[in-house]
Enzyme design. Structure first.
Site, PDB file in Angstrom:
ATOM      1  N   ASP A 126      11.325  35.120   7.100  1.00  0.00           N
ATOM      2  CA  ASP A 126      10.764  33.999   7.865  1.00  0.00           C
ATOM      3  C   ASP A 126      11.132  34.086   9.347  1.00  0.00           C
ATOM      4  O   ASP A 126      11.787  35.046   9.782  1.00  0.00           O
ATOM      5  CB  ASP A 126      11.290  32.694   7.228  1.00  0.00           C
ATOM      6  N   GLU A 141       5.993  35.325  10.117  1.00  0.00           N
ATOM      7  CA  GLU A 141       6.219  34.749  11.456  1.00  0.00           C
ATOM      8  C   GLU A 141       5.000  33.961  11.919  1.00  0.00           C
ATOM      9  O   GLU A 141       4.830  33.710  13.109  1.00  0.00           O
ATOM     10  CB  GLU A 141       6.741  35.788  12.447  1.00  0.00           C
ATOM     11  N   TRP A 142       4.193  33.549  10.930  1.00  0.00           N
ATOM     12  CA  TRP A 142       3.131  32.546  11.120  1.00  0.00           C
ATOM     13  C   TRP A 142       2.054  32.978  12.116  1.00  0.00           C
ATOM     14  O   TRP A 142       1.344  32.139  12.679  1.00  0.00           O
ATOM     15  CB  TRP A 142       3.736  31.194  11.555  1.00  0.00           C
ATOM     16  N   GLY A 143       1.956  34.284  12.375  1.00  0.00           N
ATOM     17  CA  GLY A 143       0.906  34.764  13.282  1.00  0.00           C
ATOM     18  C   GLY A 143       1.194  34.504  14.743  1.00  0.00           C
ATOM     19  O   GLY A 143       0.323  34.688  15.592  1.00  0.00           O
ATOM     20  N   ASN A 167       3.034  36.095  16.953  1.00  0.00           N
ATOM     21  CA  ASN A 167       3.055  37.271  17.838  1.00  0.00           C
ATOM     22  C   ASN A 167       2.050  38.331  17.395  1.00  0.00           C
ATOM     23  O   ASN A 167       2.335  39.531  17.457  1.00  0.00           O
ATOM     24  CB  ASN A 167       4.468  37.870  17.879  1.00  0.00           C
ATOM     25  N   ASP A 211       2.118  26.960   8.095  1.00  0.00           N
ATOM     26  CA  ASP A 211       2.129  26.684   6.653  1.00  0.00           C
ATOM     27  C   ASP A 211       0.859  25.966   6.165  1.00  0.00           C
ATOM     28  O   ASP A 211       0.323  25.093   6.837  1.00  0.00           O
ATOM     29  CB  ASP A 211       3.326  25.792   6.297  1.00  0.00           C
TER      30      ASP A 211
HETATM   31  C1  GLA Z   1       8.576  28.287   6.545  1.00  0.00           C
HETATM   32  C2  GLA Z   1       7.603  29.196   5.788  1.00  0.00           C
HETATM   33  C3  GLA Z   1       7.312  28.600   4.425  1.00  0.00           C
HETATM   34  C4  GLA Z   1       8.630  28.453   3.637  1.00  0.00           C
HETATM   35  C5  GLA Z   1       9.603  27.605   4.449  1.00  0.00           C
HETATM   36  C6  GLA Z   1      10.992  27.617   3.829  1.00  0.00           C
HETATM   37  O1  GLA Z   1       7.993  27.061   6.841  1.00  0.00           O
HETATM   38  O2  GLA Z   1       6.430  29.372   6.520  1.00  0.00           O
HETATM   39  O3  GLA Z   1       6.405  29.400   3.710  1.00  0.00           O
HETATM   40  O4  GLA Z   1       9.144  29.712   3.382  1.00  0.00           O
HETATM   41  O5  GLA Z   1       9.762  28.088   5.787  1.00  0.00           O
HETATM   42  O6  GLA Z   1      11.909  26.833   4.551  1.00  0.00           O
END
Ligand code: GLA
Length: 407
Positions: free
Chosen positions: A155, A188-190, A192, A210
């Site tokens: 993460d 890393e949620w896109g 970078n 998320d």
């Molecule tokens: C981030 C991630 C989620 C999950 C939580 C855990 O938000 O994007 O998918 O893994 O952390 O805390």
């Protein structure tokens, strides 16, 4: 000694090949030639995980038909650890919630014929405040290898000042050095643009923030921020489709099937994830899932679209009157998915002869005027005849029709 003479003018090319092969030798190859499938604890259980729950889920995964359908990774997300490392800097499993330790859980999961995954974070702490891996990459990777961990989700919380590519590359090398094959899932949620650099580093990378269990609209969660709806996530995927392929996947986040949407919405969400060749990580409570949820998650013909060996994501073909039409090139033919994103029914009519399916990325080129294909409805599980006859149907709100055309 054998000398190979390289003309000087080719030297830069040779060096480039050398560098490329070193970089691409970084991750374990061949582990995710089709999008990974499994179950992850986060979407339903958040930090409320414990040994009994995980063993029960392992039993269900193995016995419910999920494993047979391809869901073979059981991944524990955030909160499996104690709040501090030990005196030697080793990660410690939360002793209350996992009284027999992680190795015991991993062995149990392996005993069911499944693979086992864990979560940690590139930052100093995980998103839920447990010890992060920053500065402990090689030590943690050795620990995971010793436990028999087959999959690591990594993460991006608490990473101020850290370079994403460098941080994920370090962890990738640490995993490789530890020597136990692991799928490496970047989370890393896109932020970078991981699709531009992560293919040699890991096997999948999150492309968005998320997901939440809603099809459209905005709903704040308990922490006060708004997770992405299914439709919102879908809207950002077409532009990055070219970066995915066998061994390296765009990850639009884990599934919310069975977590509160309607059956039509669940089916539409699942269909679109399969069209996008997304990793399929179920996130529902397998102990109490309804027959409808199980039927959606285990529809083998729909899963086959996701797992097609070409590994090409669908492209958005048209959007008209709130109906999106997506086309996914397959090894044999294509999948065509009509998605009604509105709150009202919509009637579609699709005359194959007027719709050539062409895709530069995969080289697919289907002209229904010169070739006739078979048509199958993958949710109705019915053959609909051939492409010489137009297809029409009324779609309920937030529902899909998913067809396969094949020779
Ligand atoms: C981030 C991630 C989620 C999950 C939580 C855990 O938000 O994007 O998918 O893994 O952390 O805390």
């Amino acid at each position: 000694m054998i000398m190979i003479k390289t003309p000087l003018k080719f030297l830069p090319l040779v060096l480039l090949c050398l560098v490329t092969s070193i970089v691409s030798a970084q991750k374990f190859e061949g582990l995710a030639l089709t999008p990974p499938m499994g179950w992850n604890s986060w979407n339903t259980f958040k930090t409320n995980i414990n040994e009994k729950l995980v063993l029960d889920i392992a039993d269900k995964l193995a016995a419910s038909g999920m494993k047979d359908a391809g869901y073979n990774y059981l991944v524990l997300d955030d909160a499996w650890m104690a709040l501090e490392r030990d005196n030697n800097g080793n990660l410690v499993t939360d002793p209350k919630r996992f009284p027999h330790g992680i190795k015991f859980v991993a062995d149990y999961v392996h005993g069911k014929g499944l693979k086992f995954g864990l979560y940690n974070c590139a930052g100093t702490k995980t998103c839920a405040g447990y010890p992060g891996t920053r500065g402990y990459e090689y030590q943690d990777a050795r620990q995971y290898a010793a436990w028999g961990v087959d999959y690591l989700k990594f993460d991006w919380c608490n990473t101020t000042g850290i370079n994403a590519k460098e941080a994920y590359t370090t962890m990738s090398k640490a995993i490789k050095t530890a020597g136990h094959p692991m799928v490496f899932s970047l989370c890393e949620w896109g932020r970078n643009n991981p699709w531009e650099w992560a293919a040699p580093v890991g096997h999948l990378w999150r492309t968005t923030d998320d997901i939440g269990p809603m099809f459209s609209g905005i709903k704040k969660n308990m922490a006060g921020w708004s997770p992405g709806s299914v439709l919102k996530i879908i809207s950002s995927q077409n532009a990055i489709r070219k970066y995915a392929g066998p061994g390296h996947w765009n990850d639009p986040d884990m599934l919310e099937v069975g977590n509160g949407m309607t059956v039509d919405e669940d089916r539409a969400h699942f269909s679109m994830w399969c069209m996008l060749a997304a990793p399929l990580m179920a996130g529902n409570d397998l102990r109490i899932m309804t027959p409808e949820t199980l039927a959606i998650l285990t529809n083998k013909e729909v899963i086959a679209v996701d797992q097609d060996p070409l590994g090409v994501e669908a492209y958005k073909y048209t959007e008209k009157d709130s109906v999106q039409t997506w086309v996914k090139p397959l090894k044999n033919g294509a999948a065509v998915c009509f998605l009604n994103s509105s709150f009202n029914p919509r009637t579609i009519s699709f005359n194959w002869a007027e719709n050539a399916l062409k895709d530069d990325l995969s080289g697919m080129s289907i002209d229904f005027n010169t070739a006739t294909y078979n048509v199958r409805d993958l949710w109705a599980k019915k053959d609909l005849g051939k492409t010489n006859k137009a297809f029409s149907k009324t779609l309920a709100p937030h529902s899909v029709v998913m067809l396969r055309v094949y020779k």
